[in-house]
Design an enzyme around this catalytic site. Sequence first.
Site, mmCIF file in Angstrom:
data_model
loop_
_atom_site.group_PDB
_atom_site.id
_atom_site.type_symbol
_atom_site.label_atom_id
_atom_site.label_comp_id
_atom_site.label_asym_id
_atom_site.label_seq_id
_atom_site.Cartn_x
_atom_site.Cartn_y
_atom_site.Cartn_z
ATOM 1 N N ASP A 99 0.901 -1.153 0.000
ATOM 2 C CA ASP A 99 0.000 0.000 0.000
ATOM 3 C C ASP A 99 0.934 1.196 0.000
ATOM 4 O O ASP A 99 1.693 1.398 0.962
ATOM 5 C CB ASP A 99 -0.892 -0.018 1.245
ATOM 6 C CG ASP A 99 -1.800 1.205 1.316
ATOM 7 O OD1 ASP A 99 -1.456 2.248 0.707
ATOM 8 O OD2 ASP A 99 -2.841 1.134 1.984
ATOM 9 N N THR A 126 -9.249 1.936 -18.695
ATOM 10 C CA THR A 126 -9.033 1.242 -17.411
ATOM 11 C C THR A 126 -10.147 1.711 -16.486
ATOM 12 O O THR A 126 -10.986 2.530 -16.884
ATOM 13 C CB THR A 126 -7.686 1.657 -16.772
ATOM 14 O OG1 THR A 126 -7.736 3.072 -16.516
ATOM 15 C CG2 THR A 126 -6.489 1.338 -17.646
ATOM 16 N N TYR A 155 -6.107 16.123 -8.826
ATOM 17 C CA TYR A 155 -5.394 15.145 -9.665
ATOM 18 C C TYR A 155 -4.330 15.859 -10.508
ATOM 19 O O TYR A 155 -3.165 15.458 -10.524
ATOM 20 C CB TYR A 155 -6.381 14.410 -10.566
ATOM 21 C CG TYR A 155 -5.736 13.380 -11.471
ATOM 22 C CD1 TYR A 155 -5.402 12.114 -10.996
ATOM 23 C CD2 TYR A 155 -5.457 13.665 -12.814
ATOM 24 C CE1 TYR A 155 -4.816 11.170 -11.826
ATOM 25 C CE2 TYR A 155 -4.871 12.719 -13.640
ATOM 26 C CZ TYR A 155 -4.549 11.470 -13.144
ATOM 27 O OH TYR A 155 -3.954 10.533 -13.971
ATOM 28 N N LYS A 204 -0.046 15.597 -10.358
ATOM 29 C CA LYS A 204 0.815 15.131 -11.448
ATOM 30 C C LYS A 204 1.826 16.223 -11.847
ATOM 31 O O LYS A 204 2.942 15.913 -12.267
ATOM 32 C CB LYS A 204 -0.032 14.698 -12.651
ATOM 33 C CG LYS A 204 -0.959 13.503 -12.366
ATOM 34 C CD LYS A 204 -0.216 12.224 -12.001
ATOM 35 C CE LYS A 204 -1.151 11.006 -11.961
ATOM 36 N NZ LYS A 204 -0.463 9.768 -11.548
ATOM 37 N N ASN A 213 3.597 3.681 -10.403
ATOM 38 C CA ASN A 213 2.380 3.670 -11.227
ATOM 39 C C ASN A 213 1.109 3.930 -10.427
ATOM 40 O O ASN A 213 0.172 4.533 -10.961
ATOM 41 C CB ASN A 213 2.276 2.304 -11.935
ATOM 42 C CG ASN A 213 0.904 2.080 -12.527
ATOM 43 O OD1 ASN A 213 0.572 2.647 -13.584
ATOM 44 N ND2 ASN A 213 0.071 1.291 -11.867
HETATM 45 P P1 NAP Z 1 -6.490 2.108 -12.393
HETATM 46 O O1 NAP Z 1 -6.961 1.077 -13.328
HETATM 47 O O2 NAP Z 1 -7.467 2.841 -11.540
HETATM 48 O O3 NAP Z 1 -5.364 1.449 -11.480
HETATM 49 C C1 NAP Z 1 -4.752 2.190 -10.465
HETATM 50 C C2 NAP Z 1 -3.866 1.257 -9.678
HETATM 51 O O4 NAP Z 1 -3.279 2.005 -8.595
HETATM 52 C C3 NAP Z 1 -4.651 0.107 -9.045
HETATM 53 O O5 NAP Z 1 -3.870 -1.047 -9.074
HETATM 54 C C4 NAP Z 1 -4.850 0.597 -7.634
HETATM 55 O O6 NAP Z 1 -5.051 -0.424 -6.682
HETATM 56 C C5 NAP Z 1 -3.501 1.254 -7.422
HETATM 57 N N1 NAP Z 1 -3.483 2.059 -6.203
HETATM 58 C C6 NAP Z 1 -4.166 3.176 -5.899
HETATM 59 N N2 NAP Z 1 -3.901 3.549 -4.641
HETATM 60 C C7 NAP Z 1 -3.031 2.646 -4.146
HETATM 61 C C8 NAP Z 1 -2.376 2.462 -2.903
HETATM 62 N N3 NAP Z 1 -2.581 3.299 -1.866
HETATM 63 N N4 NAP Z 1 -1.509 1.439 -2.762
HETATM 64 C C9 NAP Z 1 -1.293 0.571 -3.773
HETATM 65 N N5 NAP Z 1 -1.900 0.664 -4.961
HETATM 66 C C10 NAP Z 1 -2.753 1.683 -5.138
HETATM 67 O O7 NAP Z 1 -5.673 3.255 -13.139
HETATM 68 P P2 NAP Z 1 -4.782 3.222 -14.464
HETATM 69 O O8 NAP Z 1 -5.572 3.880 -15.528
HETATM 70 O O9 NAP Z 1 -4.185 1.886 -14.678
HETATM 71 O O10 NAP Z 1 -3.657 4.277 -14.040
HETATM 72 C C11 NAP Z 1 -2.306 3.927 -13.751
HETATM 73 C C12 NAP Z 1 -1.488 5.207 -13.662
HETATM 74 O O11 NAP Z 1 -1.548 5.895 -14.941
HETATM 75 C C13 NAP Z 1 -2.003 6.203 -12.621
HETATM 76 O O12 NAP Z 1 -0.922 6.826 -11.970
HETATM 77 C C14 NAP Z 1 -2.781 7.214 -13.447
HETATM 78 O O13 NAP Z 1 -2.844 8.477 -12.826
HETATM 79 C C15 NAP Z 1 -1.969 7.232 -14.726
HETATM 80 N N6 NAP Z 1 -2.739 7.694 -15.893
HETATM 81 C C16 NAP Z 1 -3.809 6.987 -16.370
HETATM 82 C C17 NAP Z 1 -4.491 7.450 -17.504
HETATM 83 C C18 NAP Z 1 -5.662 6.712 -18.099
HETATM 84 O O14 NAP Z 1 -6.247 7.202 -19.097
HETATM 85 N N7 NAP Z 1 -6.052 5.553 -17.608
HETATM 86 C C19 NAP Z 1 -4.098 8.640 -18.126
HETATM 87 C C20 NAP Z 1 -3.006 9.337 -17.620
HETATM 88 C C21 NAP Z 1 -2.330 8.850 -16.516
HETATM 89 P P3 NAP Z 1 -6.551 -0.891 -6.235
HETATM 90 O O15 NAP Z 1 -7.051 -1.803 -7.323
HETATM 91 O O16 NAP Z 1 -6.331 -1.586 -4.944
HETATM 92 O O17 NAP Z 1 -7.373 0.365 -6.088
#
Ligand code: NAP
Length: 247
Positions: A60, A205, A170, A174, A87
């Site tokens: 965590d 996602t 958010y 970043k 990530n």
């Molecule tokens: P996601 O599907 O919501 O996954 C987020 C991940 O972070 C999940 O595994 C979540 O775990 C984990 N997480 C959150 N808080 C945590 C904590 N306290 N300890 C451990 N794990 C934690 O998001 P994603 O789209 O894959 O995003 C991944 C990264 O890319 C993020 O940093 C996001 O800001 C960035 N990003 C995403 C997008 C997009 O379009 N998707 C665009 C730009 C940037 P749980 O399952 O336990 O909640």
Amino acid sequence: MEKKVGLITGANKGIGLEVARQLGQMGITVVVGARTLAKAEAASAKLKMEGIDAWPLKLDVTDSADIQALPGFFATHFGGLDILINNAGISLEFGSNGGPALKPSEVSLDILRRTFETNYFAVLAITQTLLPLLRKSPAGRIVNHSSILGSLNIHSDPAVDLSAFKSLAYNSSKTALNALSVHLAYELKETGIKVNSAHPGWVKTDMGGEAAPLTVEQGAKTAVWLATLPAEGPTGGFFHEEKPLPW
Ligand code: NAP
């Protein structure tokens, strides 16, 4: 260390899981960090079934005991660490339509603090804790999963459509993360370690939502590229699909 070892935080699903998969497919040992051991085990079991050398780790990112345990885990099992992918991330202000549900004038300090706790302070704490091990790697790579929404150039230009996406907590978390990449890259410029920010694109996602145009396979590419940069590769940059982004 013979094989490279990488830690991916928040790797139980979404882009993090796919980054772990793609690094694993390159022969890198991947440590799958997740909020709970059950989530980490489920994800690493999936990767192991695909022939990837994956290890589960309860991490965590906001839990200081989990962070304190990191150096011991990597020293004991692998004798070091080569790649850190920060990530894990949260967005607490996005509405059901994918846009910001709260205006900057309405967002609470609680939302700001919780967002920064995960998206910024946790990254700093984990990176500082693992830096001594990364320094011993011949090719240490730190990748911070940022977002184009952290770009102040874009937010200050009303001509850019994306500048209307004003989710303050958010976005500013970043922006701060990008500052960390730049500052740490400067500090480490005489070492072999590279520190970069990655924008994955708008990815389908749980966070990105169904309307997003990119698959996780596409979204993982930028972080994987930065994690495996050659010695002459860039540091202190902000990239998407191998191209620099405006700060
Ligand atoms: P996601 O599907 O919501 O996954 C987020 C991940 O972070 C999940 O595994 C979540 O775990 C984990 N997480 C959150 N808080 C945590 C904590 N306290 N300890 C451990 N794990 C934690 O998001 P994603 O789209 O894959 O995003 C991944 C990264 O890319 C993020 O940093 C996001 O800001 C960035 N990003 C995403 C997008 C997009 O379009 N998707 C665009 C730009 C940037 P749980 O399952 O336990 O909640």
